[in-house]
Enzyme design. Structure first.
Site, PDB file in Angstrom:
ATOM      1  CB  CYS A  53     -80.209 -74.704  -5.547  1.00  0.00           C
ATOM      2  SG  CYS A  53     -81.398 -75.531  -4.506  1.00  0.00           S
ATOM      3  CB  CYS A  58     -83.652 -77.362  -6.580  1.00  0.00           C
ATOM      4  SG  CYS A  58     -81.873 -77.370  -6.781  1.00  0.00           S
ATOM      5  CE  LYS A  61     -86.852 -79.489 -10.029  1.00  0.00           C
ATOM      6  NZ  LYS A  61     -85.649 -79.933 -10.657  1.00  0.00           N
ATOM      7  CD  GLU A 200     -86.542 -81.486 -13.389  1.00  0.00           C
ATOM      8  OE1 GLU A 200     -86.283 -82.381 -12.577  1.00  0.00           O
ATOM      9  OE2 GLU A 200     -86.018 -80.353 -13.316  1.00  0.00           O
ATOM     10  CG  HIS A 463    -100.560-102.782   1.890  1.00  0.00           C
ATOM     11  ND1 HIS A 463    -100.203-102.852   0.562  1.00  0.00           N
ATOM     12  CD2 HIS A 463    -101.891-103.019   1.950  1.00  0.00           C
ATOM     13  CE1 HIS A 463    -101.285-103.130  -0.151  1.00  0.00           C
ATOM     14  NE2 HIS A 463    -102.321-103.235   0.665  1.00  0.00           N
ATOM     15  CD  GLU A 468     -97.029-102.311  -0.283  1.00  0.00           C
ATOM     16  OE1 GLU A 468     -96.874-103.270   0.487  1.00  0.00           O
ATOM     17  OE2 GLU A 468     -98.139-101.780  -0.503  1.00  0.00           O
TER      18      GLU A 468
HETATM   19  P1  FAD Z   1     -74.535 -72.151  -7.805  1.00  0.00           P
HETATM   20  O1  FAD Z   1     -75.651 -72.517  -6.924  1.00  0.00           O
HETATM   21  O2  FAD Z   1     -74.831 -71.959  -9.246  1.00  0.00           O
HETATM   22  O3  FAD Z   1     -73.891 -70.822  -7.196  1.00  0.00           O
HETATM   23  C1  FAD Z   1     -72.866 -70.119  -7.800  1.00  0.00           C
HETATM   24  C2  FAD Z   1     -73.007 -68.645  -7.463  1.00  0.00           C
HETATM   25  O4  FAD Z   1     -71.800 -67.977  -7.805  1.00  0.00           O
HETATM   26  C3  FAD Z   1     -74.101 -67.940  -8.253  1.00  0.00           C
HETATM   27  O5  FAD Z   1     -74.850 -67.107  -7.401  1.00  0.00           O
HETATM   28  C4  FAD Z   1     -73.324 -67.120  -9.267  1.00  0.00           C
HETATM   29  O6  FAD Z   1     -74.035 -65.980  -9.701  1.00  0.00           O
HETATM   30  C5  FAD Z   1     -72.104 -66.763  -8.463  1.00  0.00           C
HETATM   31  N1  FAD Z   1     -70.919 -66.389  -9.238  1.00  0.00           N
HETATM   32  C6  FAD Z   1     -70.494 -66.887 -10.418  1.00  0.00           C
HETATM   33  N2  FAD Z   1     -69.330 -66.339 -10.772  1.00  0.00           N
HETATM   34  C7  FAD Z   1     -68.993 -65.486  -9.791  1.00  0.00           C
HETATM   35  C8  FAD Z   1     -67.884 -64.629  -9.572  1.00  0.00           C
HETATM   36  N3  FAD Z   1     -66.879 -64.555 -10.435  1.00  0.00           N
HETATM   37  N4  FAD Z   1     -67.871 -63.864  -8.438  1.00  0.00           N
HETATM   38  C9  FAD Z   1     -68.887 -63.925  -7.554  1.00  0.00           C
HETATM   39  N5  FAD Z   1     -69.953 -64.721  -7.708  1.00  0.00           N
HETATM   40  C10 FAD Z   1     -70.002 -65.492  -8.812  1.00  0.00           C
HETATM   41  N6  FAD Z   1     -80.162 -79.837  -8.245  1.00  0.00           N
HETATM   42  C11 FAD Z   1     -80.768 -80.698  -7.408  1.00  0.00           C
HETATM   43  O7  FAD Z   1     -80.102 -81.279  -6.547  1.00  0.00           O
HETATM   44  N7  FAD Z   1     -82.111 -80.948  -7.486  1.00  0.00           N
HETATM   45  C12 FAD Z   1     -82.890 -80.333  -8.397  1.00  0.00           C
HETATM   46  O8  FAD Z   1     -84.098 -80.572  -8.450  1.00  0.00           O
HETATM   47  C13 FAD Z   1     -82.287 -79.408  -9.280  1.00  0.00           C
HETATM   48  N8  FAD Z   1     -83.031 -78.745 -10.190  1.00  0.00           N
HETATM   49  C14 FAD Z   1     -82.445 -77.814 -10.996  1.00  0.00           C
HETATM   50  C15 FAD Z   1     -83.244 -77.132 -11.891  1.00  0.00           C
HETATM   51  C16 FAD Z   1     -82.698 -76.187 -12.723  1.00  0.00           C
HETATM   52  C17 FAD Z   1     -83.584 -75.445 -13.679  1.00  0.00           C
HETATM   53  C18 FAD Z   1     -81.291 -75.913 -12.652  1.00  0.00           C
HETATM   54  C19 FAD Z   1     -80.683 -74.877 -13.537  1.00  0.00           C
HETATM   55  C20 FAD Z   1     -80.493 -76.600 -11.772  1.00  0.00           C
HETATM   56  C21 FAD Z   1     -81.056 -77.557 -10.932  1.00  0.00           C
HETATM   57  N9  FAD Z   1     -80.281 -78.282 -10.015  1.00  0.00           N
HETATM   58  C22 FAD Z   1     -80.888 -79.188  -9.181  1.00  0.00           C
HETATM   59  C23 FAD Z   1     -78.822 -78.110  -9.944  1.00  0.00           C
HETATM   60  C24 FAD Z   1     -78.407 -77.201  -8.781  1.00  0.00           C
HETATM   61  O9  FAD Z   1     -79.084 -75.973  -8.875  1.00  0.00           O
HETATM   62  C25 FAD Z   1     -76.896 -76.998  -8.822  1.00  0.00           C
HETATM   63  O10 FAD Z   1     -76.260 -78.253  -8.819  1.00  0.00           O
HETATM   64  C26 FAD Z   1     -76.382 -76.202  -7.634  1.00  0.00           C
HETATM   65  O11 FAD Z   1     -77.016 -74.960  -7.523  1.00  0.00           O
HETATM   66  C27 FAD Z   1     -74.867 -76.002  -7.770  1.00  0.00           C
HETATM   67  O12 FAD Z   1     -74.375 -75.247  -6.705  1.00  0.00           O
HETATM   68  P2  FAD Z   1     -73.008 -74.441  -6.837  1.00  0.00           P
HETATM   69  O13 FAD Z   1     -72.678 -74.001  -5.463  1.00  0.00           O
HETATM   70  O14 FAD Z   1     -72.012 -75.225  -7.591  1.00  0.00           O
HETATM   71  O15 FAD Z   1     -73.342 -73.193  -7.764  1.00  0.00           O
END
Ligand code: FAD
Ligand code: NA7
Length: 487
Positions: A53, A58, A61, A200, A463, A468
């Site tokens: 994110c 997010c 973006k 997007e 308004h 609305e």
């Molecule tokens: P993540 O935030 O992906 O975090 C996981 C972390 O774990 C990462 O840092 C990764 O590198 C790390 N990791 C992975 N494997 C390991 C390991 N084995 N050991 C240690 N670390 C590891 N959501 C919204 O709500 N609104 C939006 O507008 C929106 N826009 C988005 C736009 C884009 C382009 C993308 C790609 C996603 C968007 N999302 C949006 C979705 C949102 O980013 C995700 O839903 C959210 O980040 C998920 O959180 P998470 O904690 O599951 O994983």
């Protein structure tokens, strides 16, 4: 630490869900460590702590979307009397944009680290995996391994973009992991995939002045209300985004001048060739469960997508939990990951019982004309309740601020999906227009409070706003009446 383990909780993944859970758990007295590690993209892009994110989702973006909206606003401003010399030659400086975006991202990375330090969450910059059900190993950048033991483990590793299995895709293509820090302007861009990320990205690139094409394999925005999806695609098309429907890329070839020759196939099997400066794949994301060696803990994944099918965030191994994008059939959204992570920590360490409610989660597609929604789509409501039990109220509306610059308002549209029986419960709200996310957020609370259509109608509007319009809607689709505004 609890009895024989070094930590009460080890979190694998320092993104939205993992960090929220870790901070909440330490606040409740647990001893917590977070492993976070970013494997560079095939193009070599890497980033800091905080997950998708903050770094490649997010936040960057929304900033690029905002940059595109401002470009639009510059032109509108002249209609309101702003004197902007040579407004026609106004253009974006890509390097300045990416620098500004990345500076913000880095400041968030920094704040995140400080917060973890203050809250006494141990941050380990290593790729974590299970050595056994209670032992986590982590490979650090220098190749050394850090080993810790934990009573409970939370899997919050999120996902990364997929690449198609075609020649040249990984070598020459980019994904959302790369676009927000791309060192040179993207130029003429092909976006493959018509999910929300594809729409997007193509939307803001077009808004920033780059030629953008979306290659759609089947339909726009699978899973979303299809009428609304087609409205935002149509709007994008009138703004200059090109769409190639029913088509798939076959191969990418780098040309001598650095451009990319894309071979693609249409619905009749005909092969075409086009040249682009950038090809961005937005064809879905895969959960990062492979590196976790889940077999060492006995945690199952769903074979088709390698995601974790957890019940109330608990996996089949009772002391191993999961939140966020790694979960099977749950909305892949930051606030969902955060909310589930916090609630889980409160249940584990705060004697709480509240469970995560994954229903009626509002979301917004930040397309040039935004689309916000909460609850059921028209199709879903009909599939669940039957056509005779559903009433669709709809309206086109004219935002006041569109009149002076004579902006096209022909796709400013909303609809209410409601039950037809006595209480006329509202099942879904859909809104295409400016600031759609801001419009929908409060209505999402109303839906949680069992909003009915009569309650919506009894709400007095503000308004002149566009929100609305939800309080004014009264034409049913069934009536066949024209939902266009009469004035
Ligand atoms: P993540 O935030 O992906 O975090 C996981 C972390 O774990 C990462 O840092 C990764 O590198 C790390 N990791 C992975 N494997 C390991 C390991 N084995 N050991 C240690 N670390 C590891 N959501 C919204 O709500 N609104 C939006 O507008 C929106 N826009 C988005 C736009 C884009 C382009 C993308 C790609 C996603 C968007 N999302 C949006 C979705 C949102 O980013 C995700 O839903 C959210 O980040 C998920 O959180 P998470 O904690 O599951 O994983
Ligand atoms: P989505 O929402 O899963 O959409 C992927 C899009 O890419 C969709 O239009 C697919 O078409 C298309 N697709 C999938 N595979 C291919 C291949 N091989 N070739 C061409 N087109 C393809 O993914 P996003 O990237 O937008 O977002 C990922 C998730 O992150 C999303 O679920 C969010 O909740 C968070 P289809 O409709 O399947 O024919």
């Amino acid at each position: 630490p609890t009895d024989q383990y070094q930590y009460d909780l080890v979190v694998l993944g320092g993104g939205s869900g993992g960090l929220a859970a870790a901070k909440q758990a330490t606040e409740l007295g647990a001893k917590v460590a977070v492993f976070d590690y970013v494997i560079p993209s095939p193009q070599g892009t890497k980033w800091g702590l905080g997950g998708t994110c903050v770094n490649v989702g997010c936040i960057p973006k929304k900033l690029m979307h905002q940059a595109a909206l401002l470009g639009e606003a510059v032109h509108e401003a002249t209609a309101f009397g702003w004197q902007i010399p040579e407004v026609k030659s106004v253009k974006i400086d890509w390097e300045a944009l990416t620098t500004a975006v990345q500076n913000h991202v880095k400041s968030v990375n920094w704040v995140t680290r400080v917060e973890l330090r203050n809250k006494k969450v141990e941050y380990i910059n290593a790729l974590g995996y299970f050595k056994d059900p209670h032992t986590i190993g982590g490979i650090m950048k220098n190749g050394e391994e850090k080993v810790v033991t934990a009573k409970n483990v939370l899997i919050a590793v999120g996902g990364r973009p997929n690449y198609p299995d075609i020649p040249g895709a990984v070598e020459y293509g980019i994904t959302s992991d790369d676009i927000f820090s791309l060192s040179k302007p993207p130029g003429k861009t092909l976006v493959v995939g018509a999910g929300y990320i594809g729409l997007e990205c193509a939307g803001f690139l077009n808004g920033l002045g780059y030629d953008a094409t979306i290659m759609v394999r089947s339909i726009i925005l699978r899973g979303f209300d299809q009428q609304m999806a087609n409205i935002i695609a149509e709007e994008m098309e009138t703004r200059g985004v090109h769409f190639i429907y029913q088509a798939k890329p076959k191969a990418l070839e780098k040309q001598a001048d650095g451009s990319i020759l894309v071979h693609w196939v249409d619905k009749d099997g005909q092969i075409h060739k086009d040249v682009y400066d950038t090809v961005l794949f937005a064809i879905g994301r895969k959960a990062l469960t492979k590196d976790l060696k889940l077999e060492n803990a006995g945690v199952f994944v769903v074979p088709e997508n390698e995601k974790i099918d957890a019940l109330n965030e608990q996996t089949n191994v009772p002391h191993v939990y999961a939140v966020g994008d790694v979960l099977h059939k749950k909305p892949e959204l930051t606030p969902v990951a955060i909310h589930a992570g916090k609630l889980l920590a409160k249940r584990l360490y705060g004697n709480a019982t509240e469970l995560m409610d994954y229903t009626n989660v509002a979301t917004t597609v930040f397309s040039p004309l935004e689309y916000g929604c909460v609850g059921l789509s028209e199709e879903q409501a009909i599939a669940i309740h039957g056509e005779d039990s559903i009433e669709i109220y709809h309206a086109y509306y004219k935002p006041t601020e569109f009149f002076v610059p004579q902006k096209d308002n022909s796709r400013c549209y909303l609809k209410v999906v409601a039950l037809r029986n006595n209480d006329q419960k509202v099942l879904g709200l859909h809104f295409v227009g400016p600031n759609a996310g801001e419009v929908i957020q409060g209505f999402a609370t109303a839906i949680k409070c069992n909003l009915t259509f009569p309650l919506l109608k009894s709400t007095v509007g503000i308004h002149p706003t566009i929100a609305e319009e939800f309080t004014r809607v009264n034409i049913t689709k069934r009536s066949g009446m024209d939902p266009k505004p009469q004035s």
